[in-house]
Design a protein around this motif. Structure first.
Motif, PDB file in Angstrom:
ATOM      1  N   GLU A  25       6.123  10.168 -10.949  1.00 13.95           N
ATOM      2  CA  GLU A  25       6.110  10.072  -9.492  1.00 13.95           C
ATOM      3  C   GLU A  25       5.740  11.405  -8.864  1.00 13.95           C
ATOM      4  O   GLU A  25       4.955  11.461  -7.921  1.00 13.95           O
ATOM      5  CB  GLU A  25       7.477   9.608  -8.988  1.00 13.95           C
ATOM      6  CG  GLU A  25       7.510   9.300  -7.511  1.00 13.95           C
ATOM      7  CD  GLU A  25       8.802   8.613  -7.086  1.00 13.95           C
ATOM      8  OE1 GLU A  25       8.916   8.271  -5.904  1.00 13.95           O
ATOM      9  OE2 GLU A  25       9.685   8.412  -7.954  1.00 13.95           O
ATOM     10  N   ASP A  28       2.028  12.032  -9.464  1.00 12.87           N
ATOM     11  CA  ASP A  28       1.206  11.179  -8.596  1.00 12.87           C
ATOM     12  C   ASP A  28       1.157  11.722  -7.174  1.00 12.87           C
ATOM     13  O   ASP A  28       0.105  11.718  -6.532  1.00 12.87           O
ATOM     14  CB  ASP A  28       1.742   9.751  -8.584  1.00 12.87           C
ATOM     15  CG  ASP A  28       1.419   8.992  -9.865  1.00 12.87           C
ATOM     16  OD1 ASP A  28       0.511   9.447 -10.601  1.00 12.87           O
ATOM     17  OD2 ASP A  28       2.073   7.973 -10.143  1.00 12.87           O
ATOM     18  N   SER A  53      -2.240  12.799  -5.464  1.00  9.78           N
ATOM     19  CA  SER A  53      -2.723  11.922  -4.390  1.00  9.78           C
ATOM     20  C   SER A  53      -2.256  12.341  -3.006  1.00  9.78           C
ATOM     21  O   SER A  53      -2.757  11.818  -2.004  1.00  9.78           O
ATOM     22  CB  SER A  53      -2.275  10.477  -4.655  1.00  9.78           C
ATOM     23  OG  SER A  53      -2.738  10.029  -5.911  1.00  9.78           O
ATOM     24  N   LYS A 107       0.450  13.754 -16.442  1.00 10.33           N
ATOM     25  CA  LYS A 107       0.464  12.313 -16.171  1.00 10.33           C
ATOM     26  C   LYS A 107       0.407  11.516 -17.480  1.00 10.33           C
ATOM     27  O   LYS A 107       1.046  10.465 -17.605  1.00 10.33           O
ATOM     28  CB  LYS A 107      -0.718  11.942 -15.271  1.00 10.33           C
ATOM     29  CG  LYS A 107      -0.716  10.495 -14.775  1.00 10.33           C
ATOM     30  CD  LYS A 107      -1.891  10.249 -13.847  1.00 10.33           C
ATOM     31  CE  LYS A 107      -1.904   8.808 -13.353  1.00 10.33           C
ATOM     32  NZ  LYS A 107      -0.810   8.547 -12.397  1.00 10.33           N
ATOM     33  N   ARG A 119      -2.994  16.154 -14.520  1.00  9.19           N
ATOM     34  CA  ARG A 119      -3.459  14.939 -15.197  1.00  9.19           C
ATOM     35  C   ARG A 119      -2.953  14.888 -16.644  1.00  9.19           C
ATOM     36  O   ARG A 119      -2.660  13.820 -17.175  1.00  9.19           O
ATOM     37  CB  ARG A 119      -4.985  14.860 -15.147  1.00  9.19           C
ATOM     38  CG  ARG A 119      -5.514  14.631 -13.738  1.00  9.19           C
ATOM     39  CD  ARG A 119      -7.008  14.362 -13.709  1.00  9.19           C
ATOM     40  NE  ARG A 119      -7.481  14.320 -12.336  1.00  9.19           N
ATOM     41  CZ  ARG A 119      -8.036  15.335 -11.686  1.00  9.19           C
ATOM     42  NH1 ARG A 119      -8.207  16.492 -12.318  1.00  9.19           N
ATOM     43  NH2 ARG A 119      -8.420  15.210 -10.443  1.00  9.19           N
TER      44      ARG A 119
END
Length: 313
Positions: free
Chosen positions: A41, A44, A48, A28, A25
Motif C-alpha cells: 500500500e 502504491d 501513484s 512492489k 517497483r
C-alpha cells in the motif's frame, strides 16, 4: 550469479543517481510475492500519488512555503515576485494558501527536481479574488496602494530533493534489514519469510513500530484494557480510548472479520493482512498528526491492545 532484489536495492539506494521510482517497483515485487499488504500500500501510494483525504507521511508535508505575488497600482506602478506575508491573512486560510503537502507520484517529483528550477504552485483565481475582497474590506492589507493580480507558492529543488532523499533512506533501511534477516525475500519461489515478518520490518522502519509482538512502544505506564485473546469488543474500546474514530473502528472490525474468515473462522496467531493494512493506515495518520493520537502513550496503548487481542502481549 544473478544479483537478488535486496542486493539491487542496497546498491541503488546508496547511489544518488538511481531512480527512486525504480527502487519502489522492486519493493512492489517483494510486497506482492510475500503478500505484505502494508508495504504494498505504501509503495502504491508513492508510485501513484496520495489521493486527497489519504494520510500522507510527514516527509511529504505540510510545509510552510514562501508566497510571491504580482502587484500593480496606478500610473504603472507595481512589483513582480513581491513577498506576500501570511500574517495579515486569517489563520483558516494559511493551510491552503501558505502551506503545501506533496501528494504527487515519486516519478513526478523526480522530474520536477531534475529540472533544476524553482517550482511555482499558483494560487487559484478564487484565492486571488478572495485576497482582493479581504483587502477591499480592510481585513487584509498587503499594500494599501496596490492590487494583487497573481500569487504563487515557491518550491525550491532542494525541498523536492529532500522528500526524495527521505523516501530513498527508508528504502535503504528496509533493504539493509532484509539483507540481514531475509536476503532472499521477494525472489521467485522463496517461502522463508512470511507476510507478517515483512510487515513488521516495514512498520519498524517507517514508524518505529511493527505489527505483532513488537508493535509500537509498550514501555508506558498505562496498559491496554484487553486480557482475553479474541475479545473484539474490548479491543475496540481500547482503540477508541487511543483515539480511533468510529469509522476507523468499523474498518478495524471488518479487517478482523476478513482475516478470521481467511483463517477458517479462527482468530489467527498474529495480525493478518487486513489488520496489518489497517494498522499501517492508522500509524501513518498518527505520524502525520505530529504528536497527536498515535504518538507516545496512545500508540503504546493501541499496540498493547492489538497484541493482547492476538495473544502476543
Amino acid at each position: 550469479m544473478a544479483v537478488g532484489i535486496v542486493e539491487q536495492l542496497v546498491e541503488e539506494a546508496t547511489r544518488a543517481d538511481a531512480s527512486v521510482a525504480g527502487m519502489l517497483r522492486k519493493l512492489k515485487v517483494i510486497a506482492a510475492r510475500t503478500k505484505a499488504g502494508a508495504l504494498g500500500e505504501w509503495v502504491d501510494h508513492e508510485l501513484s500519488g496520495y489521493p486527497v483525504g489519504t494520510a500522507v507521511p510527514p516527509y511529504r508535508g505540510p510545509f510552510d512555503l514562501q508566497v510571491l505575488g504580482s502587484l500593480s497600482g496606478p500610473f504603472g506602478t507595481g512589483f513582480e515576485n513581491a513577498p506576500i506575508p501570511s500574517i495579515p491573512f486569517p489563520e483558516k486560510y494559511h493551510d491552503s494558501l501558505f502551506r503545501h503537502t506533496f501528494r504527487e507520484p515519486v516519478a513526478e517529483l523526480e522530474g520536477l527536481a531534475a529540472n533544476g528550477g524553482n517550482l511555482r504552485i499558483a494560487w487559484p483565481a478564487d484565492a486571488i479574488a478572495m485576497a482582493q475582497h479581504l483587502s477591499s474590506k480592510g481585513s487584509v492589507r498587503i499594500n494599501p496602494t496596490l492590487v494583487l493580480n497573481a500569487a504563487y507558492k515557491a518550491v525550491s529543488p532542494s525541498m523536492l530533493a529532500g522528500i526524495l532523499d527521505a523516501i530513498r533512506s527508508r528504502i535503504l533501511d528496509l533493504a539493509l534489514t532484509f539483507e540481514v534477516v531475509a536476503p532472499s525475500v521477494g525472489e521467485e519461489g522463496d517461502k522463508v519469510v512470511s507476510s507478517g515478518q515483512v510487515t513488521n520490518i516495514f512498520h519498524t522502519q517507517m514508524f518505529g513500530t511493527s505489527s505483532n509482538v513488537a508493535i509500537g512502544s509498550t514501555n508506558v505506564h498505562q496498559t491496554a484494557d484487553v486480557s482475553v485473546r479474541g475479545d473484539e469488543s474490548t479491543l475496540l474500546k481500547s482503540m477508541r480510548a487511543a483515539g480511533a474514530t468510529d469509522t476507523e473502528l468499523a474498518e478495524l472490525s471488518t479487517a478482523l472479520r476478513v482475516d478470521r474468515d481467511e483463517n477458517g473462522g479462527v482468530t489467527p496467531a498474529e495480525p493478518g493482512p487486513e489488520v496489518s493494512r489497517w494498522w499501517s493506515r492508522w500509524s501513518l495518520k498518527a505520524a502525520s498528526a505530529a504528536g497527536q493520537i498515535g504518538t507516545g502513550l496512545a500508540s503504546g496503548v493501541a499496540a498493547q491492545a492489538i497484541n493482547a487481542y492476538f495473544g502476543l502481549a
